[in-house]
Structures are given as C-alpha cells and as structure tokens.
Design a protein around this motif. Structure first.
Motif, PDB file in Angstrom:
ATOM      1  N   ASP A 120     -67.619  85.998 -28.079  1.00 24.95           N
ATOM      2  CA  ASP A 120     -68.646  86.700 -28.839  1.00 24.95           C
ATOM      3  C   ASP A 120     -68.824  86.157 -30.251  1.00 24.95           C
ATOM      4  OD1 ASP A 120     -69.258  88.444 -26.718  1.00 24.95           O
ATOM      5  OD2 ASP A 120     -67.503  89.659 -27.186  1.00 24.95           O
ATOM      6  N   ILE A 121     -68.114  85.103 -30.565  1.00 23.50           N
ATOM      7  CA  ILE A 121     -68.370  84.378 -31.808  1.00 23.50           C
ATOM      8  C   ILE A 121     -69.560  83.452 -31.563  1.00 23.50           C
ATOM      9  CG2 ILE A 121     -67.418  82.738 -33.481  1.00 23.50           C
ATOM     10  CD1 ILE A 121     -64.625  83.809 -32.711  1.00 23.50           C
ATOM     11  N   VAL A 122     -70.496  83.423 -32.462  1.00 22.68           N
ATOM     12  CA  VAL A 122     -71.696  82.602 -32.268  1.00 22.68           C
ATOM     13  C   VAL A 122     -71.278  81.141 -32.045  1.00 22.68           C
ATOM     14  CG1 VAL A 122     -73.827  81.762 -33.317  1.00 22.68           C
ATOM     15  CG2 VAL A 122     -73.142  84.152 -33.622  1.00 22.68           C
ATOM     16  N   GLY A 123     -71.689  80.594 -30.923  1.00 22.84           N
ATOM     17  CA  GLY A 123     -71.292  79.240 -30.564  1.00 22.84           C
ATOM     18  C   GLY A 123     -69.961  79.170 -29.854  1.00 22.84           C
ATOM     19  N   GLY A 124     -69.281  80.313 -29.720  1.00 26.75           N
ATOM     20  CA  GLY A 124     -67.966  80.336 -29.075  1.00 26.75           C
ATOM     21  C   GLY A 124     -66.859  80.006 -30.054  1.00 26.75           C
ATOM     22  N   GLY A 125     -65.665  80.398 -29.727  1.00 25.68           N
ATOM     23  CA  GLY A 125     -64.523  80.128 -30.596  1.00 25.68           C
ATOM     24  C   GLY A 125     -63.267  79.931 -29.785  1.00 25.68           C
ATOM     25  N   PRO A 126     -62.232  79.361 -30.385  1.00 25.44           N
ATOM     26  CA  PRO A 126     -60.993  79.094 -29.652  1.00 25.44           C
ATOM     27  C   PRO A 126     -60.128  80.330 -29.443  1.00 25.44           C
ATOM     28  CG  PRO A 126     -60.781  78.369 -31.922  1.00 25.44           C
ATOM     29  CD  PRO A 126     -62.206  78.810 -31.745  1.00 25.44           C
ATOM     30  N   PRO A 391     -69.174  81.811 -37.077  1.00 26.83           N
ATOM     31  CA  PRO A 391     -67.844  81.216 -37.271  1.00 26.83           C
ATOM     32  C   PRO A 391     -67.503  80.957 -38.725  1.00 26.83           C
ATOM     33  CG  PRO A 391     -69.365  79.620 -36.299  1.00 26.83           C
ATOM     34  CD  PRO A 391     -70.057  80.948 -36.255  1.00 26.83           C
ATOM     35  N   ASP A 392     -68.519  80.813 -39.598  1.00 23.24           N
ATOM     36  CA  ASP A 392     -68.232  80.577 -41.018  1.00 23.24           C
ATOM     37  C   ASP A 392     -68.298  81.870 -41.828  1.00 23.24           C
ATOM     38  OD1 ASP A 392     -70.959  80.824 -40.680  1.00 23.24           O
ATOM     39  OD2 ASP A 392     -71.488  79.362 -42.229  1.00 23.24           O
TER      40      ASP A 392
END
Length: 449
Positions: A120-126, A391-392
């Motif tokens: 659900d983080i824009v662009g995906g996350g680890p 993410p930022d």
C-alpha cells in the motif's frame, strides 16, 4: 461520567473501565486549563517526544501486529499516571483513562498505531513503513496524555485515550467499538488528528467534509469472449470517474487547491478503479457525497448488464464516509485560531484526498467530534513529503509539539464545557454521531490512512 470517589473507574471482566452512573458529572469546575500552562509543559517534554517518535518510526508494525508499539504506549501512559487497559478489542488496542480533579465531561482522543503495509506504499515498498504518520499520531496522543496528566488539578472531567490498531485495514475501530469502549467509558465526543500536506505549524479543519467511504462490485462474465469483454467493460466503468489518481506532485498540488476551493471541482466526485480479470471485472470506487452510492451502483449495473451473461454483486452496504460535524469543526477552528494564531488554520471545502478513507468514520457515526489535518510539510519540501503513503513521506518533526499544544488545549476545553453552554457540542455519551470513512491510497488499494 461518574467515577468513584477515589478517582478510579470500575472495570468489567475484559479490563475495560466502565461508567458508574451518568455520562456527565454535573456542572464544570470554576477554572480551566490555560493554554499558557499547556505550552509550558509541551516545551518541557518536546525533546523527549521527538526521541519517542523516532523510536516508533524505527519499529513499524503491520496492521494487527502492533505488539511492540502497544507495549510502548502502555508503558508511557502508566508512567504518566493513567489507568490503562491493554489487549482491548481482541488485539493490541490500548485504552488510557485520565481523571481530572474537577467535575466535567468525558471526551475521547484517538490515535492509530499501525504502519503501512508494503503493497500500500505508492509504487510498492520492501517492508511496512510509517509513511502515513501514525507514529506522529501516537506520539502526539502520548504527549497530550502527559501534558494533561501534569495539569490534572486544573483539568475537568475525564479523557479517554484510544490507541487503535489496524486502521490501515479498516478493522481496528470496529474492534474497539464492538468491545464497548465508547459505551463503557461514557464518551460524549471524540477527536483525532491526521498528518497532511499542509505547512508545518498549520491545521486544516473539515466542517461538513472529511474522507469518502468506499463501495465495491464484482462483475462476472461468461462465454469464450469473456476476457475481451472484461477489458472493455473495465474501461467503460472506469470512465465513470470524474477525478483520477495523481501521477505527479503537480497533480497532488492541483487536488489540494481544488479541495481548498468552495464549490470547486471536488465538491462532487467519483473516483473509480476497475480491473479486468480473466472472466470479470473487480471494481472499487469512492464518491462524494455518499448519497451518490445508489446512483453509481445503478450506472455500474447498467454497464455490466449490457454484456450478455453478466452478473453483478455488491456488498450489503458500502463502507461509510467520514463526515465531520460542521458545528464541532468550526468550534475547533475558533479554538485553534485563538491558541495557535489566525494564520494557523485553513478550511477544506471537499473530502480530501478523494482516494483515501478512514475508519474514524465509525466513531463519528456514534458520537460527535472532529478529525483535523495536522500540517507536516517542511518549508521548501515537495508535497509528497507530507502526503501519506508516498515513499518519500518525511514529516517535519516540529509538527509533534504543534499537535500536542493544539490538542491538549482543545481536549481540556471540551472536558470543561458543560453540555448546552456556548462551545458545547450537545453530544451525549454512546450515540448520536453525525458522520460516516473508507479506504484506499492513490493507487486504489484497500487501505486507509
């Protein structure tokens, strides 16, 4: 709410405080907590709050897995002298009860504790990350508890702090409500802050607005041409949208400008995500005002049934929108201007952002209250630094002290106000809310924030 003479609440078998008698304690005391005293206490503990926020930020926990965070919260509340219940709602919910020395009203303050899942983080996350500001929300609430505990001799009434798990999956509020938290503590009203892309030191109030709910549909198609038909139908349903998810920071800036415009482009909207599957279409959409759900459902059904062999299934009810009572929001705006300065407050004229929602809606369905955006955007920072789920996302930590100053003063004012006096919301414990909030990020995923 009437508490025992020793200043403690009785508890039920689940460890929840229970009210004894009526939700009101009669007329309020002669004095009230002064904003200057609040500001002095915040200045005293500000550095400690920043350290606490950084600790929470380094240890994000998925929705429903907030064990460490809940432990930190319980420890801090007990150290401040509050009555604490843990494991509330069958999960990691934490309730803190603060009794003022004077008679007054019972008011709740809610903070969410979970982090954003990677999908659900824009662009995906680890991995899960605190890119929705819940670490800020939790820290602000703990700061409010500490400040008001230090000032309890001037504090009227009772403050119920709700530290809620699983907001991102829209299940935490329901769990606490089903556990009877509002009724058993006799809450008359409830309040919350949420990080937003506004300049640090400012607030955005939401009179009559808030966040949209969400509805869903599943369309199944049959026959050898079903995959092609699904792609075409998805495009047709997607064309119902009047607003598209932002693709660039400039798009977010435009959305924000629209939300600040009276009777602007976001006064009425439909936001749709329609995804073609092998033999059908999965639809999730939001609209404002929420009375339009029936209209949009009819449009989706009409488009779907134009294809032979189509079947459409909707949930029994959409997830409700979060509508903030106008009168309460305007009273908060008045308080914030008086306590923080006239330039510190702006007003939203639309549900913002149109692609996100909140399970705080479920509280506002039951008791009145406010949901307000806390500006966390640092000077010269891109808007994504203050826009949740990006993410930022990097909130300016000065917002912590600002939020504590504002909410400690506001909550103290609300517990002090007698029902029916100027500034009183007229709310009563346990029922009578006026709002409705649903989920999803700018990517359209099934979360909130």
């Amino acid at each position: 709410m009437v508490w025992g003479t020793a200043g403690r609440a009785a508890a039920d078998g689940r460890g929840l405080p229970v009210r004894q008698g009526t939700a009101e304690q009669g007329s309020v005391g002669q004095g009230a907590v002064e904003q200057g005293a609040v500001d002095a206490e915040v200045a005293r503990i500000h550095r400690e709050l920043i350290v606490l926020r950084r600790d929470l930020h380094r240890h994000p926990e998925m929705p429903g897995q907030e064990q460490r965070t809940a432990g930190v919260v319980a420890r801090e509340l007990r150290a401040a002298g509050l009555t604490v219940a843990t494991g509330v709602g069958g999960g990691h919910g934490v309730i803190g009860i603060l009794h003022g020395a004077r008679r007054g009203r019972t008011v709740a303050y809610r903070a969410d504790m979970d982090a954003v899942p990677p999908k659900d983080i824009v662009g995906g996350g680890p991995a899960a990350a605190h890119v929705c500001g819940h670490d800020i929300h939790t820290t602000v609430a703990l700061g409010v508890a500490r400040v008001l505990a230090r000032l309890r001799r001037q504090l009227s009434g009772t403050v119920v702090f709700l530290f809620q798990p699983a907001e991102e999956t829209l299940s935490g509020a329901r769990a606490l409500i089903d556990a009877g938290v509002l009724e058993r503590t006799g809450v008359a009203e409830i309040h919350a802050l949420h990080c937003g892309p506004f300049p640090v030191g400012t607030f955005a109030v939401t009179p009559g607005y808030g966040l949209p709910g969400q509805d869903k549909a599943e369309v199944t198609l049959s026959g050898p041409g079903a995959p092609d038909a699904a792609r075409r139908l998805a495009a047709e349903i997607g064309a119902l949208a009047t607003v598209a998810p932002p693709q660039t920071p400039a798009d977010i800036e435009r959305l924000l400008a629209d939300a600040l415009t009276p009777d602007g482009p976001l006064a009425r909207f439909v936001a749709v995500r329609a995804r073609a599957q092998e033999a059908g279409v999965s639809v999730a959409y939001r609209c404002w005002p929420q009375e339009r759900y029936g209209e949009v459902r009819a449009d989706i059904r009409r488009l779907a049934m134009s294809w032979a062999g189509a079947a459409v299934r909707f949930p029994a009810e959409p997830f409700p929108a979060m509508v903030c009572p106008e009168r309460d929001a305007r009273m908060l705006a008045h308080h914030l201007r008086r306590a923080m300065g006239r330039e510190a407050v702006t007003e939203l004229h639309a549900a913002f952002p149109p692609f996100s929602g909140e399970d705080f809606a479920l509280y506002l369905d039951r008791v009145p209250g406010t949901f307000t955006f806390l500006g966390v955007r640092a000077p010269h920072a891109p808007i994504t630094a203050g826009y949740p789920h990006y993410p930022d996302f990097a909130p300016d930590e000065r917002a912590v002290g600002v939020g504590v100053r504002a909410m400690a003063g506001w909550i103290a004012e609300r517990t002090h106000r007698a029902r029916g006096l100027p500034g009183g919301s007229g709310g009563s414990g346990g029922s009578g809310g006026s709002g409705r909030g649903g989920p999803t990020t700018p990517t359209g995923s099934r979360t909130s924030g």
